[in-house]
Design an enzyme around this catalytic site. Structure first.
Site, PDB file in Angstrom:
ATOM      1  N   CYS A  12       0.872  -1.183   0.000  1.00 54.67           N
ATOM      2  CA  CYS A  12       0.000   0.000   0.000  1.00 54.67           C
ATOM      3  C   CYS A  12       0.902   1.224   0.000  1.00 54.67           C
ATOM      4  CB  CYS A  12      -0.960  -0.013   1.189  1.00 54.67           C
ATOM      5  SG  CYS A  12      -0.151   0.044   2.804  1.00 54.67           S
ATOM      6  N   ASN A  15       2.314   1.414   4.370  1.00 54.35           N
ATOM      7  CA  ASN A  15       2.647   0.162   5.067  1.00 54.35           C
ATOM      8  C   ASN A  15       2.365   0.225   6.575  1.00 54.35           C
ATOM      9  OD1 ASN A  15       5.552  -1.994   5.622  1.00 54.35           O
ATOM     10  ND2 ASN A  15       3.497  -2.607   5.113  1.00 54.35           N
ATOM     11  N   CYS A  17      -1.343   0.719   7.443  1.00 53.07           N
ATOM     12  CA  CYS A  17      -2.779   0.426   7.579  1.00 53.07           C
ATOM     13  C   CYS A  17      -3.184  -0.798   6.748  1.00 53.07           C
ATOM     14  CB  CYS A  17      -3.636   1.629   7.172  1.00 53.07           C
ATOM     15  SG  CYS A  17      -3.369   3.106   8.179  1.00 53.07           S
ATOM     16  N   ARG A  18      -3.272  -0.640   5.428  1.00 56.41           N
ATOM     17  CA  ARG A  18      -3.857  -1.697   4.597  1.00 56.41           C
ATOM     18  C   ARG A  18      -2.942  -2.904   4.396  1.00 56.41           C
ATOM     19  NH1 ARG A  18      -5.077   2.085  -0.284  1.00 56.41           N
ATOM     20  NH2 ARG A  18      -3.202   3.037   0.618  1.00 56.41           N
ATOM     21  N   SER A  19      -1.691  -2.662   3.957  1.00 59.75           N
ATOM     22  CA  SER A  19      -0.864  -3.838   3.613  1.00 59.75           C
ATOM     23  C   SER A  19      -0.466  -4.678   4.830  1.00 59.75           C
ATOM     24  CB  SER A  19       0.349  -3.453   2.765  1.00 59.75           C
ATOM     25  OG  SER A  19       1.178  -2.532   3.403  1.00 59.75           O
ATOM     26  N   ASP A 136      -7.923   3.740   1.023  1.00 65.18           N
ATOM     27  CA  ASP A 136      -7.002   4.271   2.036  1.00 65.18           C
ATOM     28  C   ASP A 136      -7.817   4.822   3.218  1.00 65.18           C
ATOM     29  OD1 ASP A 136      -5.178   5.698   3.501  1.00 65.18           O
ATOM     30  OD2 ASP A 136      -4.308   6.755   1.785  1.00 65.18           O
TER      31      ASP A 136
END
Ligand code: 4NP
Length: 174
Positions: A12, A15, A17-19, A136
């Site tokens: 993401c 690095n 939150c999402r990934s 995001d």
């Protein structure tokens, strides 16, 4: 020749939150399925080097039974393109950043152009959110963090189904 596990990198922007969520959720589903797949995550940016995942991300993940506290953010690097068999972008902006970085390295003769074939969206096979961005959540609300984990669970299950239907994909020689 010994075989080594198939390697997947979740990517993401930051690095944090999402990934990292995708990494831990995918690891969980891979373990449940008994598949030989190793997973890591990275950011296209270097905004948060060595930082633990965002506290909001950790809180939402913990409520579903996932521990992200040991992870630390890092930026994707040149060696990752050699190492990973599959690089999963969380959204189209991440995917186009990765395409741009890989294309430059191909032009410089640093990478083989087949690396471009290893780039995909996390949601590539997700029947609930087909080829949709994992949005995001960084400037968002609690519901945006919930949405990230919902989509990571759905997309991760879809990758497991895909690999189980196409087991040859996971065979790699070292
Ligand atoms: P991520 O979220 O890409 O899911 O880790 C973000 C984290 C940080 C920032 C943006 C997005 N930032 O602008 O610092």
């Amino acid at each position: 020749m010994a075989s080594s596990p198939y390697q997947v990198l979740c990517v993401c922007l930051g690095n944090i939150c999402r990934s990292p969520t995708a990494e831990i959720v995918l690891k969980h589903y891979v373990k449940l399925a008994g598949l030989a797949v190793e997973i890591d995550s990275a950011g296209t940016s270097n905004y948060h080097p060595h930082k633990a995942p965002d506290v909001r991300t950790q809180r939402v993940a913990r409520a579903r039974g996932y521990d992200l506290s040991h992870l630390r953010a890092r930026q994707i690097c040149r060696e990752d393109y050699d190492q990973f068999d599959l690089i999963l972008a969380m959204d189209e902006a991440n995917l186009s950043d990765l395409h741009w970085k890989v294309s430059n390295l191909v032009q410089q003769g640093e990478l083989d152009e087949t690396v471009l074939d290893r780039l995909a969206l996390m949601s590539e096979h997700d029947p609930k959110f087909p080829r949709q961005a994992v949005p995001d959540p960084y400037f968002g609300q609690a519901s945006d963090f919930e949405r990230v984990i919902d989509q990571c669970e759905s997309a991760a299950q879809a990758w497991i189904d895909y690999w189980q239907s196409n087991p040859k994909i996971l065979r790699r020689q070292s």
